[in-house]
Scaffold this motif. Structure first.
Motif, mmCIF file in Angstrom:
data_model
loop_
_atom_site.group_PDB
_atom_site.id
_atom_site.type_symbol
_atom_site.label_atom_id
_atom_site.label_comp_id
_atom_site.label_asym_id
_atom_site.label_seq_id
_atom_site.Cartn_x
_atom_site.Cartn_y
_atom_site.Cartn_z
ATOM 1 N N HIS A 87 8.866 6.732 -9.146
ATOM 2 C CA HIS A 87 10.067 6.066 -8.626
ATOM 3 C C HIS A 87 9.682 5.094 -7.507
ATOM 4 N N THR A 88 8.764 5.536 -6.643
ATOM 5 C CA THR A 88 8.356 4.710 -5.504
ATOM 6 C C THR A 88 7.668 3.436 -5.966
ATOM 7 N N LEU A 89 6.724 3.565 -6.888
ATOM 8 C CA LEU A 89 6.021 2.379 -7.375
ATOM 9 C C LEU A 89 6.964 1.432 -8.099
ATOM 10 N N GLU A 90 7.933 1.968 -8.825
ATOM 11 C CA GLU A 90 8.902 1.112 -9.522
ATOM 12 C C GLU A 90 9.707 0.268 -8.535
ATOM 13 N N ALA A 91 10.011 0.842 -7.366
ATOM 14 C CA ALA A 91 10.772 0.088 -6.360
ATOM 15 C C ALA A 91 10.009 -1.136 -5.882
ATOM 16 N N PHE A 92 8.673 -1.046 -5.853
ATOM 17 C CA PHE A 92 7.834 -2.148 -5.382
ATOM 18 C C PHE A 92 7.335 -3.041 -6.519
ATOM 19 N N ASN A 93 7.858 -2.845 -7.698
ATOM 20 C CA ASN A 93 7.384 -3.604 -8.852
ATOM 21 C C ASN A 93 8.058 -4.972 -8.921
ATOM 22 N N PHE A 94 7.629 -5.866 -8.012
ATOM 23 C CA PHE A 94 8.059 -7.260 -7.990
ATOM 24 C C PHE A 94 6.952 -8.104 -8.629
ATOM 25 N N ASP A 95 7.322 -9.228 -9.176
ATOM 26 C CA ASP A 95 6.319 -10.103 -9.794
ATOM 27 C C ASP A 95 5.272 -10.591 -8.793
ATOM 28 N N ASP A 96 5.663 -10.726 -7.525
ATOM 29 C CA ASP A 96 4.750 -11.319 -6.546
ATOM 30 C C ASP A 96 4.159 -10.298 -5.573
ATOM 31 N N ILE A 97 4.262 -8.999 -5.881
ATOM 32 C CA ILE A 97 3.678 -7.963 -5.017
ATOM 33 C C ILE A 97 2.567 -7.239 -5.765
ATOM 34 N N ILE A 116 0.866 -1.176 0.000
ATOM 35 C CA ILE A 116 0.000 0.000 0.000
ATOM 36 C C ILE A 116 0.900 1.223 0.000
ATOM 37 N N ILE A 117 0.839 1.998 -1.069
ATOM 38 C CA ILE A 117 1.620 3.220 -1.192
ATOM 39 C C ILE A 117 0.686 4.386 -0.894
ATOM 40 N N VAL A 118 0.984 5.128 0.161
ATOM 41 C CA VAL A 118 0.108 6.214 0.604
ATOM 42 C C VAL A 118 0.692 7.537 0.133
ATOM 43 N N GLU A 161 -3.677 9.738 -13.321
ATOM 44 C CA GLU A 161 -3.901 8.946 -14.531
ATOM 45 C C GLU A 161 -3.376 9.668 -15.762
ATOM 46 N N THR A 162 -3.499 10.993 -15.784
ATOM 47 C CA THR A 162 -2.947 11.786 -16.890
ATOM 48 C C THR A 162 -1.427 11.686 -16.908
ATOM 49 N N LEU A 163 -0.809 11.761 -15.720
ATOM 50 C CA LEU A 163 0.644 11.643 -15.638
ATOM 51 C C LEU A 163 1.120 10.282 -16.135
ATOM 52 N N CYS A 164 0.374 9.238 -15.794
ATOM 53 C CA CYS A 164 0.751 7.889 -16.243
ATOM 54 C C CYS A 164 0.752 7.804 -17.763
ATOM 55 N N GLU A 165 -0.217 8.436 -18.391
ATOM 56 C CA GLU A 165 -0.259 8.457 -19.855
ATOM 57 C C GLU A 165 0.907 9.257 -20.415
ATOM 58 N N GLU A 166 1.183 10.416 -19.833
ATOM 59 C CA GLU A 166 2.256 11.275 -20.335
ATOM 60 C C GLU A 166 3.622 10.603 -20.238
ATOM 61 N N HIS A 167 3.835 9.838 -19.173
ATOM 62 C CA HIS A 167 5.141 9.215 -18.947
ATOM 63 C C HIS A 167 5.170 7.747 -19.369
ATOM 64 N N THR A 168 4.110 7.295 -20.015
ATOM 65 C CA THR A 168 3.995 5.893 -20.440
ATOM 66 C C THR A 168 4.363 4.967 -19.287
ATOM 67 N N PHE A 169 3.735 5.230 -18.147
ATOM 68 C CA PHE A 169 4.044 4.499 -16.915
ATOM 69 C C PHE A 169 3.235 3.210 -16.884
ATOM 70 N N ALA A 170 3.933 2.084 -16.803
ATOM 71 C CA ALA A 170 3.265 0.787 -16.992
ATOM 72 C C ALA A 170 3.340 -0.128 -15.780
ATOM 73 N N VAL A 171 3.795 0.368 -14.621
ATOM 74 C CA VAL A 171 3.833 -0.490 -13.434
ATOM 75 C C VAL A 171 2.397 -0.799 -13.009
ATOM 76 N N PRO A 172 2.005 -2.077 -12.939
ATOM 77 C CA PRO A 172 0.617 -2.418 -12.582
ATOM 78 C C PRO A 172 0.280 -1.981 -11.151
ATOM 79 N N HIS A 173 -0.870 -1.358 -10.970
ATOM 80 C CA HIS A 173 -1.304 -0.964 -9.634
ATOM 81 C C HIS A 173 -2.793 -0.668 -9.619
ATOM 82 N N HIS A 174 -3.389 -0.831 -8.444
ATOM 83 C CA HIS A 174 -4.787 -0.474 -8.227
ATOM 84 C C HIS A 174 -4.819 0.893 -7.548
ATOM 85 N N ILE A 175 -5.785 1.707 -7.874
ATOM 86 C CA ILE A 175 -5.937 3.014 -7.240
ATOM 87 C C ILE A 175 -7.073 2.934 -6.220
#
Length: 220
Positions: free
Chosen positions: A35-45, A6-8, A60-74
């Motif tokens: 950067h924070t979400l990338e650190a937690f981007n493990f296959d099993d997390i 859980i990233i707060v 969500e706009t930032l994710c599109e602009e930066h082509t950010f693909a780390v899977p996460h739920h909001i």
């Protein structure tokens, strides 16, 4: 064993002297939060990002602009950090597994510490990241102050990782202003805190100076 993170990220830009919330400020060309979400981007997390409702569309706009693909739920945040974490916990089905709770503006957390926190929480029920104090410490009273032994204190960081059922149970208690972090909620419910070694580079970015330090660490 199911692992969750859980990233707060509910901060403002007040101390950062910025109209933009600090988690969205750029660090080496991309938002701190990425950067924070990338650190937690493990296959099993499985990652859950908790944001104030009014910031979700911008993220969500930032994710599109930066082509950010780390899977996460909001998950939509709450009135305080306590309520935001509780919303994140409530979004996880069941009580089995582990969960690491981490500040969105600690982007320099190492993957080794993340892995260690899960391993230790599995064994001890929780794993709270901490570092020794470097500076001298004084206790202030109304009329005086005195030196205290810094060796018996620790600075507490995140991630703070728990067995999921135990921390969910702890967060069923009503909010108290004394809840400064997740460990204090867990302890209030009778849990014994297990400290693990953190990292001085795992800074929480809250001021312009912190951002400069983080940029320096990344440059190295």
């Amino acid at each position: 064993m199911q692992k969750n993170a859980i990233i707060v990220a509910g901060g403002s830009g007040t101390r950062m002297q910025s109209e933009l919330p600090k988690q969205f400020l750029l660090l080496n060309g991309k938002p701190i939060l990425m950067h924070t979400l990338e650190a937690f981007n493990f296959d099993d997390i499985e990652i859950r990002l908790v944001l104030p409702g009014e910031q979700i569309e911008y993220w969500e706009t930032l994710c599109e602009e930066h082509t950010f693909a780390v899977p996460h739920h909001i998950v939509q945040g709450g009135e305080t950090r306590f309520h935001s974490v509780k919303n994140g916990l409530d979004s996880i089905k069941g009580n089995a597994g582990l969960v690491a709770i981490h500040d969105g503006v600690r982007p320099l957390i190492s993957r080794d510490i993340i892995s260690a926190s899960f391993d230790q929480a599995l064994t001890h029920g929780n794993a709270i990241t901490s570092v020794p104090l470097k500076d001298s410490l004084r206790e202030i009273s109304s009329n005086s102050n005195r030196s205290v032994d810094r060796s018996v204190y620790r600075l507490i960081q995140t991630p703070q990782t728990f067995q999921l059922g135990l921390i969910k149970e702890a967060f069923e208690t009503p909010y108290q202003s004394a809840f400064t972090d997740d460990a204090s909620v867990f302890e209030n419910n009778g849990g014994s805190i297990h400290l693990i070694d953190g990292d001085y580079r795992n800074i929480k970015i809250t001021t312009p100076e912190d951002l400069l330090v983080a940029e320096s660490f990344l440059a190295r």
